[in-house]
Design an enzyme around this catalytic site. Structure first.
Site, PDB file in Angstrom:
ATOM      1  N   ASP A  13       3.180 -44.361  23.638  1.00  0.00           N
ATOM      2  CA  ASP A  13       4.350 -44.625  22.803  1.00  0.00           C
ATOM      3  C   ASP A  13       4.354 -43.718  21.572  1.00  0.00           C
ATOM      4  OD1 ASP A  13       6.664 -45.824  22.000  1.00  0.00           O
ATOM      5  OD2 ASP A  13       5.763 -47.757  21.479  1.00  0.00           O
ATOM      6  N   HIS A  30       8.662 -35.635  23.965  1.00  0.00           N
ATOM      7  CA  HIS A  30       8.252 -35.939  25.349  1.00  0.00           C
ATOM      8  C   HIS A  30       7.466 -34.761  25.938  1.00  0.00           C
ATOM      9  CE1 HIS A  30      10.426 -39.599  25.162  1.00  0.00           C
ATOM     10  NE2 HIS A  30      11.627 -39.067  25.200  1.00  0.00           N
ATOM     11  N   LEU A 125     -10.779 -39.365  40.403  1.00  0.00           N
ATOM     12  CA  LEU A 125      -9.931 -40.267  39.608  1.00  0.00           C
ATOM     13  C   LEU A 125      -8.627 -40.520  40.344  1.00  0.00           C
ATOM     14  CD1 LEU A 125      -9.500 -41.483  36.592  1.00  0.00           C
ATOM     15  CD2 LEU A 125      -8.036 -39.499  36.258  1.00  0.00           C
TER      16      LEU A 125
HETATM   17  C1  FPP Z   1       7.449 -43.377  24.539  1.00  0.00           C
HETATM   18  O1  FPP Z   1       7.942 -42.616  23.490  1.00  0.00           O
HETATM   19  C2  FPP Z   1       7.279 -42.656  25.750  1.00  0.00           C
HETATM   20  C3  FPP Z   1       8.080 -42.710  26.856  1.00  0.00           C
HETATM   21  C4  FPP Z   1       9.319 -43.472  26.944  1.00  0.00           C
HETATM   22  C5  FPP Z   1       7.780 -42.028  28.076  1.00  0.00           C
HETATM   23  C6  FPP Z   1       6.416 -41.458  28.217  1.00  0.00           C
HETATM   24  C7  FPP Z   1       6.582 -40.075  28.629  1.00  0.00           C
HETATM   25  C8  FPP Z   1       5.720 -39.081  28.385  1.00  0.00           C
HETATM   26  C9  FPP Z   1       4.428 -39.287  27.717  1.00  0.00           C
HETATM   27  C10 FPP Z   1       6.032 -37.675  28.734  1.00  0.00           C
HETATM   28  C11 FPP Z   1       6.213 -37.393  30.162  1.00  0.00           C
HETATM   29  C12 FPP Z   1       5.259 -38.026  31.059  1.00  0.00           C
HETATM   30  C13 FPP Z   1       4.679 -37.408  32.086  1.00  0.00           C
HETATM   31  C14 FPP Z   1       3.821 -38.161  33.001  1.00  0.00           C
HETATM   32  C15 FPP Z   1       4.849 -35.981  32.331  1.00  0.00           C
HETATM   33  P1  FPP Z   1       9.280 -43.094  22.798  1.00  0.00           P
HETATM   34  O2  FPP Z   1      10.345 -42.161  23.213  1.00  0.00           O
HETATM   35  O3  FPP Z   1       9.519 -44.532  23.102  1.00  0.00           O
HETATM   36  O4  FPP Z   1       8.899 -42.901  21.299  1.00  0.00           O
HETATM   37  P2  FPP Z   1       9.517 -43.668  20.058  1.00  0.00           P
HETATM   38  O5  FPP Z   1       9.197 -45.132  20.250  1.00  0.00           O
HETATM   39  O6  FPP Z   1       8.789 -43.072  18.910  1.00  0.00           O
HETATM   40  O7  FPP Z   1      10.981 -43.378  20.052  1.00  0.00           O
END
Ligand code: FPP
Length: 226
Positions: A13, A30, A125
């Protein structure tokens, strides 16, 4: 004896907040997050205890984000999988998913299935990406399958019919300072240890992960016993 860490789960997150902090658009967050996925996966593949790493990449609720962000995340995941194949092979990582893949594009589903097929014999893994995943949905689908097959509804059978017949989670980490589970692996965290860190996911490092694991090792896990 210290705790064994076989199955680690992470709620990644804080990508959006990281981007905002640096004056970037959310998508840059992201992208930076995907790089961290790569580093943490390599670390786990080379860790002597960790067998499974489950990462919350896209929840059933994430469809509510603006279409432009959802589309970007889809393309990012697809790009990541294609680029990552070499690393999966080099690091001995088997790729798996949990969640309902039906709503994803044919192209993305194809890439997912191909990656699973090509990595299926890797043994260091299992990296599981939770995609369009929600734990309540997973539990309901498991019970429905049991009913269809006229099997008894009990703990063992419900576990066996989940998307994740892999094992209970030993440790759940959530980054970015939020202290919630957000419908991630509800069944599998019954006896998990939790670690919350204020670090935003794109800033999360293997050094911090090592510290969290060290702390986990010192905890006393009683599983309901005394
Ligand atoms: C949370 O950040 C993250 C996500 C909704 C998606 C997780 C995605 C990634 C880590 C990148 C792509 C993944 C892969 C496997 C290539 P948020 O957007 O909710 O952050 P915020 O709460 O600060 O807005």
């Amino acid at each position: 004896m210290s705790n064994r860490l076989r199955h680690l789960g992470i709620i990644m997150d804080g990508n959006g907040r990281w981007a905002k902090k640096h004056g970037f658009k959310r998508n840059r967050g992201h992208e930076a997050g995907a790089e961290v996925v790569r580093e943490i996966t390599a670390f786990c593949a080379n860790h002597h205890e960790i067998e499974t790493l489950t990462l919350y990449a896209f929840s059933t609720e994430n469809w509510r984000r603006p279409k432009i962000e959802v589309d970007f995340l889809m393309r990012l995941i697809s790009r990541y999988l294609k680029k990552e194949l070499k690393n999966y092979m080099n690091n001995g990582v088997r790729f798996e998913t949990i969640g309902n893949l039906e709503p994803f594009s044919k192209e993305l589903r194809g890439t997912i299935e191909k990656t699973k097929e090509l990595t299926k014999n890797n043994t260091k893994l299992v990296q599981i990406l939770a995609l369009n995943y929600g734990a309540r949905d997973e539990i309901v689908r498991s019970i429905k399958k049991l009913l269809q097959e006229k099997k008894e509804i009990n703990i063992e059978n419900i576990s066996d019919f989940l998307d994740t017949p892999y094992s209970d989670l030993d440790l759940l980490i959530r980054t970015s300072g939020e202290e919630r589970v957000s419908n991630f692996l509800l069944w599998q965290i019954a006896y998990s240890e939790f670690a919350f860190t204020k670090t935003l996911w794109p800033d999360f490092t293997t050094i911090e992960l090592e510290k969290i694991i060290e702390n986990f090792k010192k905890r006393e896990r009683r599983f309901g016993a005394v």
